[in-house]
Design a protein around this motif. Structure first.
Motif, PDB file in Angstrom:
ATOM      1  N   PHE A 195       2.370   1.835  10.681  1.00 49.31           N
ATOM      2  CA  PHE A 195       2.753   3.190  11.075  1.00 49.31           C
ATOM      3  C   PHE A 195       3.894   3.663  10.184  1.00 49.31           C
ATOM      4  N   GLY A 196       4.116   4.974  10.138  1.00 49.61           N
ATOM      5  CA  GLY A 196       5.189   5.540   9.331  1.00 49.61           C
ATOM      6  C   GLY A 196       6.181   6.308  10.178  1.00 49.61           C
ATOM      7  N   ASP A 197       7.321   6.673   9.573  1.00 51.05           N
ATOM      8  CA  ASP A 197       8.321   7.451  10.297  1.00 51.05           C
ATOM      9  C   ASP A 197       8.771   8.649   9.464  1.00 51.05           C
ATOM     10  N   THR A 198       9.647   9.453  10.029  1.00 53.70           N
ATOM     11  CA  THR A 198      10.068  10.689   9.363  1.00 53.70           C
ATOM     12  C   THR A 198      11.089  10.456   8.264  1.00 53.70           C
ATOM     13  N   ASN A 199      11.521   9.214   8.080  1.00 54.15           N
ATOM     14  CA  ASN A 199      12.438   8.899   6.983  1.00 54.15           C
ATOM     15  C   ASN A 199      11.714   8.431   5.730  1.00 54.15           C
ATOM     16  N   GLY A 200      10.383   8.412   5.777  1.00 56.69           N
ATOM     17  CA  GLY A 200       9.621   8.072   4.579  1.00 56.69           C
ATOM     18  C   GLY A 200       9.317   6.605   4.408  1.00 56.69           C
ATOM     19  N   LYS A 201       9.305   5.844   5.503  1.00 61.72           N
ATOM     20  CA  LYS A 201       8.975   4.424   5.428  1.00 61.72           C
ATOM     21  C   LYS A 201       7.696   4.134   6.213  1.00 61.72           C
ATOM     22  N   LEU A 202       6.867   3.265   5.633  1.00 62.99           N
ATOM     23  CA  LEU A 202       5.694   2.752   6.331  1.00 62.99           C
ATOM     24  C   LEU A 202       5.983   1.311   6.723  1.00 62.99           C
ATOM     25  N   TYR A 203       5.720   0.980   7.985  1.00 64.39           N
ATOM     26  CA  TYR A 203       6.054  -0.336   8.523  1.00 64.39           C
ATOM     27  C   TYR A 203       4.806  -1.160   8.799  1.00 64.39           C
ATOM     28  N   SER A 204       4.974  -2.463   8.654  1.00 65.35           N
ATOM     29  CA  SER A 204       3.970  -3.448   9.044  1.00 65.35           C
ATOM     30  C   SER A 204       4.635  -4.403  10.021  1.00 65.35           C
ATOM     31  N   ILE A 205       4.107  -4.477  11.258  1.00 65.31           N
ATOM     32  CA  ILE A 205       4.702  -5.367  12.253  1.00 65.31           C
ATOM     33  C   ILE A 205       3.603  -6.127  12.986  1.00 65.31           C
ATOM     34  N   ASP A 206       3.982  -7.237  13.579  1.00 71.80           N
ATOM     35  CA  ASP A 206       3.053  -8.013  14.393  1.00 71.80           C
ATOM     36  C   ASP A 206       2.770  -7.242  15.680  1.00 71.80           C
ATOM     37  N   ALA A 207       1.489  -6.992  15.956  1.00 76.61           N
ATOM     38  CA  ALA A 207       1.129  -6.142  17.090  1.00 76.61           C
ATOM     39  C   ALA A 207       1.410  -6.800  18.433  1.00 76.61           C
ATOM     40  N   LYS A 208       1.496  -8.119  18.475  1.00 77.48           N
ATOM     41  CA  LYS A 208       1.744  -8.799  19.747  1.00 77.48           C
ATOM     42  C   LYS A 208       3.233  -8.941  20.041  1.00 77.48           C
ATOM     43  N   SER A 209       4.000  -9.261  19.006  1.00 76.91           N
ATOM     44  CA  SER A 209       5.415  -9.559  19.238  1.00 76.91           C
ATOM     45  C   SER A 209       6.352  -8.424  18.854  1.00 76.91           C
ATOM     46  N   GLY A 210       5.881  -7.501  17.992  1.00 72.85           N
ATOM     47  CA  GLY A 210       6.754  -6.441  17.507  1.00 72.85           C
ATOM     48  C   GLY A 210       7.663  -6.886  16.385  1.00 72.85           C
ATOM     49  N   GLY A 249      -0.688   9.831   3.615  1.00 73.06           N
ATOM     50  CA  GLY A 249      -0.009  10.893   2.889  1.00 73.06           C
ATOM     51  C   GLY A 249       1.427  11.046   3.340  1.00 73.06           C
ATOM     52  N   SER A 250       2.185  11.841   2.587  1.00 73.76           N
ATOM     53  CA  SER A 250       3.599  12.026   2.902  1.00 73.76           C
ATOM     54  C   SER A 250       4.021  13.451   2.581  1.00 73.76           C
ATOM     55  N   ARG A 251       5.130  13.854   3.180  1.00 71.85           N
ATOM     56  CA  ARG A 251       5.695  15.164   2.873  1.00 71.85           C
ATOM     57  C   ARG A 251       6.434  15.185   1.535  1.00 71.85           C
ATOM     58  N   ASP A 252       6.499  14.062   0.865  1.00 74.36           N
ATOM     59  CA  ASP A 252       7.075  14.094  -0.482  1.00 74.36           C
ATOM     60  C   ASP A 252       6.071  14.628  -1.500  1.00 74.36           C
ATOM     61  N   GLY A 253       4.836  14.920  -1.034  1.00 70.38           N
ATOM     62  CA  GLY A 253       3.835  15.519  -1.904  1.00 70.38           C
ATOM     63  C   GLY A 253       2.909  14.526  -2.569  1.00 70.38           C
ATOM     64  N   TYR A 254       2.816  13.311  -2.014  1.00 71.52           N
ATOM     65  CA  TYR A 254       1.947  12.293  -2.600  1.00 71.52           C
ATOM     66  C   TYR A 254       0.999  11.712  -1.554  1.00 71.52           C
ATOM     67  N   LEU A 255      -0.181  11.342  -2.024  1.00 75.88           N
ATOM     68  CA  LEU A 255      -1.102  10.513  -1.262  1.00 75.88           C
ATOM     69  C   LEU A 255      -0.936   9.094  -1.785  1.00 75.88           C
ATOM     70  N   TYR A 256      -0.716   8.141  -0.876  1.00 75.16           N
ATOM     71  CA  TYR A 256      -0.408   6.767  -1.258  1.00 75.16           C
ATOM     72  C   TYR A 256      -1.542   5.818  -0.904  1.00 75.16           C
ATOM     73  N   CYS A 257      -1.697   4.800  -1.744  1.00 75.74           N
ATOM     74  CA  CYS A 257      -2.552   3.667  -1.430  1.00 75.74           C
ATOM     75  C   CYS A 257      -1.759   2.400  -1.735  1.00 75.74           C
ATOM     76  N   ILE A 258      -1.587   1.559  -0.717  1.00 77.96           N
ATOM     77  CA  ILE A 258      -0.887   0.292  -0.890  1.00 77.96           C
ATOM     78  C   ILE A 258      -1.788  -0.830  -0.387  1.00 77.96           C
ATOM     79  N   ASP A 259      -1.438  -2.064  -0.721  1.00 78.59           N
ATOM     80  CA  ASP A 259      -2.218  -3.185  -0.200  1.00 78.59           C
ATOM     81  C   ASP A 259      -1.573  -3.709   1.077  1.00 78.59           C
ATOM     82  N   LYS A 260      -2.151  -4.752   1.645  1.00 79.09           N
ATOM     83  CA  LYS A 260      -1.683  -5.246   2.940  1.00 79.09           C
ATOM     84  C   LYS A 260      -0.413  -6.073   2.840  1.00 79.09           C
ATOM     85  N   GLU A 261       0.090  -6.222   1.627  1.00 71.78           N
ATOM     86  CA  GLU A 261       1.397  -6.851   1.428  1.00 71.78           C
ATOM     87  C   GLU A 261       2.477  -5.803   1.173  1.00 71.78           C
ATOM     88  N   GLY A 262       2.080  -4.531   1.209  1.00 70.82           N
ATOM     89  CA  GLY A 262       3.044  -3.460   0.995  1.00 70.82           C
ATOM     90  C   GLY A 262       3.293  -3.136  -0.460  1.00 70.82           C
TER      91      GLY A 262
END
Length: 601
Positions: A195-210, A249-262
């Motif tokens: 998921f992403g936030d309004t500060n421009g970061k996309l997060y990867s977290i463990d869905a069970k433990s957080g 996508g982001s409000r910085d004007g880019y569409l991003y593609c990253i891998d599962k390692e970020g």
């Protein structure tokens, strides 16, 4: 017997967990399968909630669920649009709902998560989150929508936390602190939540433990929005996991593609234009909309190379739905556009009554979408062969300011502007005469945005410019009462006498006598099934009716059974199409486009 019972119970629990595990927000359901020869642009029904609908409707079982800006949550019959129940929270509902274990789950603008009984709308439980963070840049019309993972709900909040809540208990299990407000909807892949936030970061977290795995910083993370005067930080586009890729996508004007390692794979530069749409991915094609750039874009999944872009005249914040080689996406102009997946060319569109920020979903033969006009629409499919636009079709629209025949207070300028946005060439009287004089008319259509025939095109009876154009295979669409039945003049360009016989001598339309008997009064009319397929209004009031045997196809009839809207054929495939657009507040303008596209068939 006890062992058998235990085995059955265990199996039921496992099945239930699998079903719950599969629950996904309708916002994330960006691909579907439907009849390949159908285009979903025809209203089956609509329901007026009397407040803007910006969330994506949930179609599940026999019902459609959605909330509106007034804070009312609705359940409708999926096939008829009739109300089943409603629940009032008192605060705007712009998150999309999800159903799991007989519960309908959504959040509202007061930071409250609700679980309602799906069958009757009774409250099962609700949970309030923490105090909202300050978010000054706003223009954030969508809220994080809940998703269900195993027996838990994950949803982002205004308080800057990703919340994990028990599906059955409504109790918080854990929460993860992000740097900013969370507007995106969570995607889960192999137990990892993104998921992403309004500060421009996309997060990867463990869905069970957080527990945090990693975070990815967009270019917006380093930008100061106040230097630009608009937000260049927020991620409002929900991440989509496809194969080994995560796209957002982001409000910085880019569409991003990253891998599962970020790690960054590629970006697509939208040149300052916000990318808010949640992408659709199919056949290694990534489709998204954009904001001030006014386009829909397709890029290659592996390289990020642009394949095509559809250049419109509006913002595209809605998220695209792709099915059977076609893209459906809402525009800020209130249109639901249908585009070809391979080329990006417009196929058709459906017009709502206001801005369309809601995203379409497909379920059981219908497309569902909301609008700022307060309505949710169910759209059925129609035969693609009837409406596929010809690439060679030349489109013209006649507009003359200051005419007072049908449209009121200059409202025909709205018709002109609408058609201009779809690349109709706007003609005045001089250019109209030149256009009608052309010898090759078969691949052209002329729309009278202004309900007025200059004398220069109707003089000389059956040898007039207008009749020659029709007999040469041209197509004419009248958007109001046929102006030929009046003599029009004076500075006000308004009717001063009847001229009904001219309709017969010029156009071969026999309305009747040259007096009020031909007009019949201001009578309500309704579309036929053919008229509905072309998007005509649910009803209109008009004068001037004609017998059914005088025309070739009936599109609408009065309450007395007289023909109001119709198609009349001429030599070499020429056609005159009579419809009625609202003279006060023009609407259903998409019917003009559909009739134009169908005119060659």
């Amino acid at each position: 017997m006890k062992n058998l019972t235990r085995t059955l119970l265990t199996s039921l629990i496992l099945i239930t967990e699998l079903l719950v595990h599969a629950q996904q927000s309708p916002l994330m359901q960006r691909t579907a399968s439907a009849a390949a020869d159908k285009i979903y642009d025809t209203k089956q029904w609509s329901f007026d909630s009397y407040a803007p609908i910006r969330a994506t409707p949930l179609a599940s079982g026999n019902s459609v669920y959605f909330g509106n800006a007034r804070g009312i949550f609705f359940a409708l019959d999926k096939k008829t649009g009739s109300l089943k129940w409603k629940y009032e929270t008192g605060h705007a509902i712009h998150s999309s709902a999800i159903e799991a274990n007989g519960k309908i789950i959504f959040t509202d603008n007061a930071q409250t998560l609700y679980a309602l009984n799906a069958s009757d709308g009774k409250l099962i439980w609700k949970l309030s989150f923490g105090k909202k963070l300050t978010y000054l840049w706003r223009f954030d019309y969508y809220y994080s929508s809940p998703i269900v993972y195993e027996d838990r709900i994950l949803v982002g909040g205004d308080d800057g936390f990703l919340h994990c809540v028990g599906l059955n208990s409504g109790k918080e299990i854990w929460k993860f602190a992000a740097g900013g407000v969370i507007r995106t909807t969570v995607s889960i892949d192999n137990g990892i939540a993104y998921f992403g936030d309004t500060n421009g970061k996309l997060y990867s977290i463990d869905a069970k433990s957080g527990t945090k795995k990693w975070s990815f910083s967009t270019m917006g993370d380093t930008l100061k929005s106040s230097d630009y005067g608009f937000d260049r930080n927020a991620i409002l586009s929900s991440p989509v996991v496809y194969q080994s890729f995560i796209i957002f996508g982001s409000r910085d004007g880019y569409l991003y593609c990253i891998d599962k390692e970020g790690k960054l794979k590629w970006t697509s530069n939208h040149n300052f234009s916000w990318v808010i749409s949640t992408v659709a991915v199919v056949d290694n094609i990534v489709v998204t909309g954009t904001s001030d750039g006014h386009f829909v874009q397709a890029v290659d999944l592996t390289s990020g190379k642009e394949l095509w872009r559809y250049k419109g005249s509006t913002l595209f914040w809605s998220s695209p739905l792709v099915m059977n080689g076609k893209i459906y996406i809402g525009g800020y102009d209130g249109q639901l556009y249908c585009l070809d997946l391979k080329s990006g060319k417009r196929i058709s569109q459906f017009e709502s009554g206001a801005t369309m920020l809601s995203s379409p979903v497909f379920n059981d033969g219908l497309v569902y979408v909301g609008s700022d006009d307060g309505k949710v629409y169910a759209l059925k499919g129609r035969d693609e062969k009837e409406i596929t636009p010809s690439e060679n079709l030349q489109k013209f629209a006649f507009y003359e300011p200051g005419v007072n025949v049908y449209y009121k207070n200059g409202s025909d300028v709205m018709v002109k502007s609408y058609l201009a946005n779809f690349n109709y060439k706007i003609l005045g009287e001089d250019s109209l005469n030149a256009m009608l004089n052309r010898s090759e008319a078969k691949n052209s259509v002329l729309v009278f945005a202004t309900d007025y025939f200059p004398n220069s095109i109707i003089s000389d009876r059956e040898n007039s410019l207008l009749r020659k154009y029709l007999d040469n295979g041209g197509k004419v669409i009248l958007t109001g009462m046929n102006p030929i039945v009046y003599k029009i003049g004076g500075e006000a360009k308004s009717p001063y006498a009847f001229n009904v016989p001219a309709a017969d001598t010029v156009l071969g339309l026999k309305y009747g006598e040259n007096d009020t008997r031909s007009f019949g009064g201001i009578i309500p009319s309704f579309p036929t099934e053919s008229g509905k397929e072309f998007g005509l209004a649910d009803y209109w009031v008009s004068m001037l009716f004609i017998a059914q045997d005088k025309v070739d196809k009936v599109l609408g009839k009065s309450e007395n059974g007289e023909v109001s809207a119709f198609i009349k054929n001429y030599k070499n495939g020429g056609r005159l199409i009579q419809i009625f657009i609202d003279p006060d507040k023009p609407s259903n303008l998409d019917s003009i486009l559909k009739l134009s596209d169908a005119a060659l068939n």
